[in-house]
Design an enzyme around this catalytic site. Structure first.
Site, PDB file in Angstrom:
ATOM      1  N   HIS A 153     104.146 157.932  71.526  1.00 53.92           N
ATOM      2  CA  HIS A 153     105.565 157.595  71.646  1.00 53.92           C
ATOM      3  C   HIS A 153     106.099 157.944  73.029  1.00 53.92           C
ATOM      4  CE1 HIS A 153     105.307 157.012  67.303  1.00 53.92           C
ATOM      5  NE2 HIS A 153     106.176 156.074  67.585  1.00 53.92           N
ATOM      6  N   ARG A 182     114.049 151.909  66.519  1.00 49.26           N
ATOM      7  CA  ARG A 182     113.400 153.159  66.077  1.00 49.26           C
ATOM      8  C   ARG A 182     114.482 154.219  65.856  1.00 49.26           C
ATOM      9  NH1 ARG A 182     109.134 151.361  69.898  1.00 49.26           N
ATOM     10  NH2 ARG A 182     107.150 151.418  68.796  1.00 49.26           N
ATOM     11  N   ARG A 205     114.846 150.176  61.554  1.00 50.63           N
ATOM     12  CA  ARG A 205     113.786 150.839  60.798  1.00 50.63           C
ATOM     13  C   ARG A 205     114.325 152.169  60.299  1.00 50.63           C
ATOM     14  NH1 ARG A 205     108.269 152.396  63.590  1.00 50.63           N
ATOM     15  NH2 ARG A 205     109.513 153.937  64.675  1.00 50.63           N
ATOM     16  N   GLU A 216     101.301 149.039  58.660  1.00 50.00           N
ATOM     17  CA  GLU A 216     100.738 149.926  59.679  1.00 50.00           C
ATOM     18  C   GLU A 216      99.551 150.721  59.153  1.00 50.00           C
ATOM     19  OE1 GLU A 216     103.930 151.649  62.087  1.00 50.00           O
ATOM     20  OE2 GLU A 216     104.953 152.188  60.241  1.00 50.00           O
ATOM     21  N   ASN A 275     100.442 149.723  66.604  1.00 48.00           N
ATOM     22  CA  ASN A 275     100.106 151.042  67.178  1.00 48.00           C
ATOM     23  C   ASN A 275      99.496 151.933  66.101  1.00 48.00           C
ATOM     24  OD1 ASN A 275     101.497 149.953  69.300  1.00 48.00           O
ATOM     25  ND2 ASN A 275     103.382 151.054  68.862  1.00 48.00           N
ATOM     26  N   ASP A 276     100.147 151.957  64.962  1.00 53.43           N
ATOM     27  CA  ASP A 276      99.618 152.777  63.876  1.00 53.43           C
ATOM     28  C   ASP A 276      98.469 152.086  63.163  1.00 53.43           C
ATOM     29  OD1 ASP A 276     100.941 155.278  63.813  1.00 53.43           O
ATOM     30  OD2 ASP A 276     102.786 154.214  63.326  1.00 53.43           O
ATOM     31  N   ARG A 331      96.491 158.192  68.262  1.00 47.82           N
ATOM     32  CA  ARG A 331      97.086 157.385  69.335  1.00 47.82           C
ATOM     33  C   ARG A 331      97.656 158.231  70.468  1.00 47.82           C
ATOM     34  NH1 ARG A 331     102.435 155.019  66.209  1.00 47.82           N
ATOM     35  NH2 ARG A 331     103.270 154.667  68.270  1.00 47.82           N
ATOM     36  N   CYS A 367     105.425 144.179  65.861  1.00 52.77           N
ATOM     37  CA  CYS A 367     106.354 144.950  66.686  1.00 52.77           C
ATOM     38  C   CYS A 367     105.672 146.123  67.370  1.00 52.77           C
ATOM     39  CB  CYS A 367     107.552 145.424  65.858  1.00 52.77           C
ATOM     40  SG  CYS A 367     107.113 146.560  64.533  1.00 52.77           S
TER      41      CYS A 367
HETATM   42  C1  PEP Z   1     103.731 150.750  65.412  1.00 51.93           C
HETATM   43  O1  PEP Z   1     103.175 151.663  64.803  1.00 51.93           O
HETATM   44  O2  PEP Z   1     103.111 149.793  65.934  1.00 51.93           O
HETATM   45  C2  PEP Z   1     105.192 150.739  65.558  1.00 51.93           C
HETATM   46  C3  PEP Z   1     105.812 149.691  66.038  1.00 51.93           C
HETATM   47  O3  PEP Z   1     105.879 151.865  65.209  1.00 51.93           O
HETATM   48  P1  PEP Z   1     105.835 153.196  66.093  1.00 51.93           P
HETATM   49  O4  PEP Z   1     105.175 152.871  67.408  1.00 51.93           O
HETATM   50  O5  PEP Z   1     107.224 153.673  66.295  1.00 51.93           O
HETATM   51  O6  PEP Z   1     105.026 154.125  65.256  1.00 51.93           O
HETATM   52 MG    MG Z   2     104.355 152.989  63.620  1.00 50.08          MG
END
Ligand code: PEP
Ligand code: MG
Length: 578
Positions: A195, A302, A338, A439, A462-463, A473, A510
């Site tokens: 993040h 977020r 979200r 995710e 990402n997750d 990550r 996203c």
């Molecule tokens: C993701 O996990 O791809 C996502 C968009 O949420 P975050 O990056 O805030 O975990």
């Molecule tokens: Mg995520």
């Protein structure tokens, strides 16, 4: 000064040239600015006055203590502070730094504090080593006095050419930088979709993470080039390198200017397929950047960032104000809020009395799990979102769903929040859409049952990548294993997109993959029509969409789905972009 290069992971492209500002936690909020030669003497006096004020403060405390019946160790503790304060290393050296570097008193003092703290760290005796905390406390006392009487010289935009160098930064630290205009930053730690990196991207400044020992090797004020595109930081560059980079920098600026012309152009492919390009935001303040990007909505707000850098929890009213501001600011375009995704690397201190986040946070009580464990906190947020839905096209997005029962529980909570609002006669959009994030691999594999219960879905790559490949990550030690093109990831993506399209329910991506123009055609070929990304990437992706032909991309992507060979996959991605 020797010139050398540091390699890391570029998390935000572009080139920045500027002077290093070393960051430690105690100095994060301390301003750094230049003082004119003529004002150096006044700055020294300002420092001296602050030291004298702290001397009087300690004397007064001492007197109050001896008059009362305070324990003896309090007196001894004050004596230690008195000695530290009156030692030349703290009361004299910062004055030399002010004069030599022509910087403000706060900055000179924190620099000297860092030097002292490092010296203390090397002391073997544990008791003496712990005295560094006293040094920091004395420095904080002086800083408070200085901040009460700020210097007369305003920071003359020096931040524009300042590059922050830190060992590690939390997402909460980085979000603070949004108020400043730093040229770039680099950190020793960090993974590409941590993040911290994501927020760096949203500030749209070049950033390189995982430089390992950058914070140790770089000195205050050294000249740096941060090349976020090529994953490199050049320290003390020589003249020819500097000239070359200045040229590259102006080429990038020119390219950015050209892209701005695409702002109002609809994102339609060569073969006439209309694509939605939406924006990810962290705070309502990001709206301006969203408008500049020409995004057709907010695909991911977020909301948990409203929690960070503040005392206590945001009230329903505060949340409502923030959500309403975004809903109204987007003028009828969709705004996908979200629900809180707290936990993992977005920890909130001081949630005393609330459910405990376990030491393995990524697999623990994070996101919807945390919200369901804290129904009061969740209800407050749901009420705030519902109230804001009266002022725009608001949608709810639920993060980190693993099973259908979590959807059922969330729906029941939403119904409860609606009921309380109805009773109070508060208006809201009764048809508000509720979506879920894909995710977790389980959610991608069981997507059909999710689609039956939700109005839309959004893939958090990402997750999804983190959980599919079991790669943290935010840990740079395993970031070489973090691979969006891993055959397993591609299979899950294609499966989820295909199933949603078949069911007629909208699906978006996203995660960071949506903002990577190298992957745009891959996602288009899989059938994706809705992308949500940081506004800084949007025009770049739009340019790629405008030059893409879905009909041509699809057979190449179909071929990708039939191979598990990484080299062949990489070659096919190159073909897509060729
Ligand atoms: C993701 O996990 O791809 C996502 C968009 O949420 P975050 O990056 O805030 O975990
Ligand atoms: Mg995520």
């Amino acid at each position: 000064m020797p010139s050398f290069a540091l390699h890391g992971i570029g998390v935000s492209g572009g080139i920045a040239i500027g002077r290093a500002q070393l960051v430690s936690h105690a100095t994060l909020e301390v301003a750094h600015y230049a003082v004119l030669a003529a004002d150096v003497a006044a700055e020294v006096v300002r420092f001296d006055n602050a030291v004298h004020e702290v001397q009087s403060e300690l004397e007064a405390l001492h007197a109050a203590m001896t008059a009362g019946d305070a324990p003896a160790e309090f007196g001894a503790f004050l004596d230690v502070h008195w000695m530290i304060l009156n030692d030349a290393t703290l009361s004299e050296v910062p004055k030399k730094i002010i004069a030599e570097q022509r910087c403000n008193a706060e900055w000179a003092l924190t620099q000297q504090m860092n030097v002292l703290v490092e010296q203390f760290d090397q002391i073997e005796d544990a008791y003496l080593r712990e005295r560094k905390a006293d040094v920091v406390q004395v420095v904080e006392r002086i800083l408070k006095r200085l901040l009460g009487k700020p210097g007369t010289v305003a920071p003359p935009g020096a931040e524009h050419h300042t590059i922050l160098v830190a060992h590690d930064l939390s997402p909460a630290d980085v979000i603070q930088f949004k108020q400043h205009r730093y040229a770039a930053f680099l950190t020793d730690l960090g993974g590409v979709t941590s993040h911290t990196a994501i927020v760096a991207r949203s500030i749209a400044v070049p950033a390189v993470v995982a430089t390992h020992n950058g914070r140790q090797l770089i000195r205050e004020n050294e000249l740096l080039i941060v090349d976020g595109t090529n994953n490199v930081v050049i320290v003390n560059p020589d003249k020819s390198v500097l000239t070359e980079y200045r040229l590259k920098q102006s080429e990038i600026d020119l390219e950015r200017q050209k892209l701005k012309r695409l702002k109002t152009k609809p994102a339609t492919t060569i073969d006439g397929v209309r694509i939605e390009l939406q924006a990810n935001i962290e705070l309502p303040e990001d709206l301006e950047q969203v408008r500049e990007s020409g995004a057709t909505g907010i695909g991911l707000f977020r909301s948990e960032f409203l929690f960070l850098n503040r005392d206590g929890l945001p009230t329903e009213e505060e949340q409502f104000t923030a959500y309403r501001r975004v809903a109204e600011g987007m003028d009828g375009l969709p705004v996908t809020i979200r629900t809180f995704d707290l936990g993992a690397d977005k920890q909130k201190e001081g949630l005393d009395g609330l459910a405990r986040v376990a030491p393995n946070p990524a697999l623990g009580l994070r996101a919807v799990r945390f919200c369901l464990a804290e129904p009061r906190l969740f209800l407050t947020q749901l009420r705030a979102i519902l109230r804001a839905s009266h002022y725009g096209k608001v949608r709810i997005l639920v993060p980190m769903l693993a099973s259908v029962s979590e959807i059922d529980q969330t729906m029941a909570m939403i119904e409860q929040a609606k009921e309380t609002l109805r009773e109070q006669g508060v208006p809201f959009d009764s048809g508000i859409e509720v979506g879920g994030m894909i995710e977790i691999p389980a959610a991608a594999l069981a997507i059909n049952s999710f689609l039956k219960k939700l109005d839309f879905v959004s893939i958090g790559t990402n997750d999804l990548i983190q959980y599919t490949l079991a790669v943290d990550r935010s840990d740079d030690a395993v970031s070489h294993l973090y691979d969006p093109l891993h055959p397993a990831v591609l299979k899950l993506l294609a499966m989820a997109i295909g199933a949603a399209n078949k069911s007629g329910k909208p699906i978006a991506v996203c995660g960071e993959m949506a903002g990577e123009s190298r992957l745009t055609r891959l996602l288009l070929g899989m059938g994706l029509r809705n992308f949500s990304m940081h506004p800084a990437h949007l025009l770049n992706v739009k340019q790629r969409v405008l030059t893409s032909d879905v009909g041509e991309a699809k057979p190449v992507v179909d071929r990708m789905r039939r191979t598990d060979d990484p080299a062949r996959l990489a070659a096919l991605v190159d073909r897509l972009n060729g």
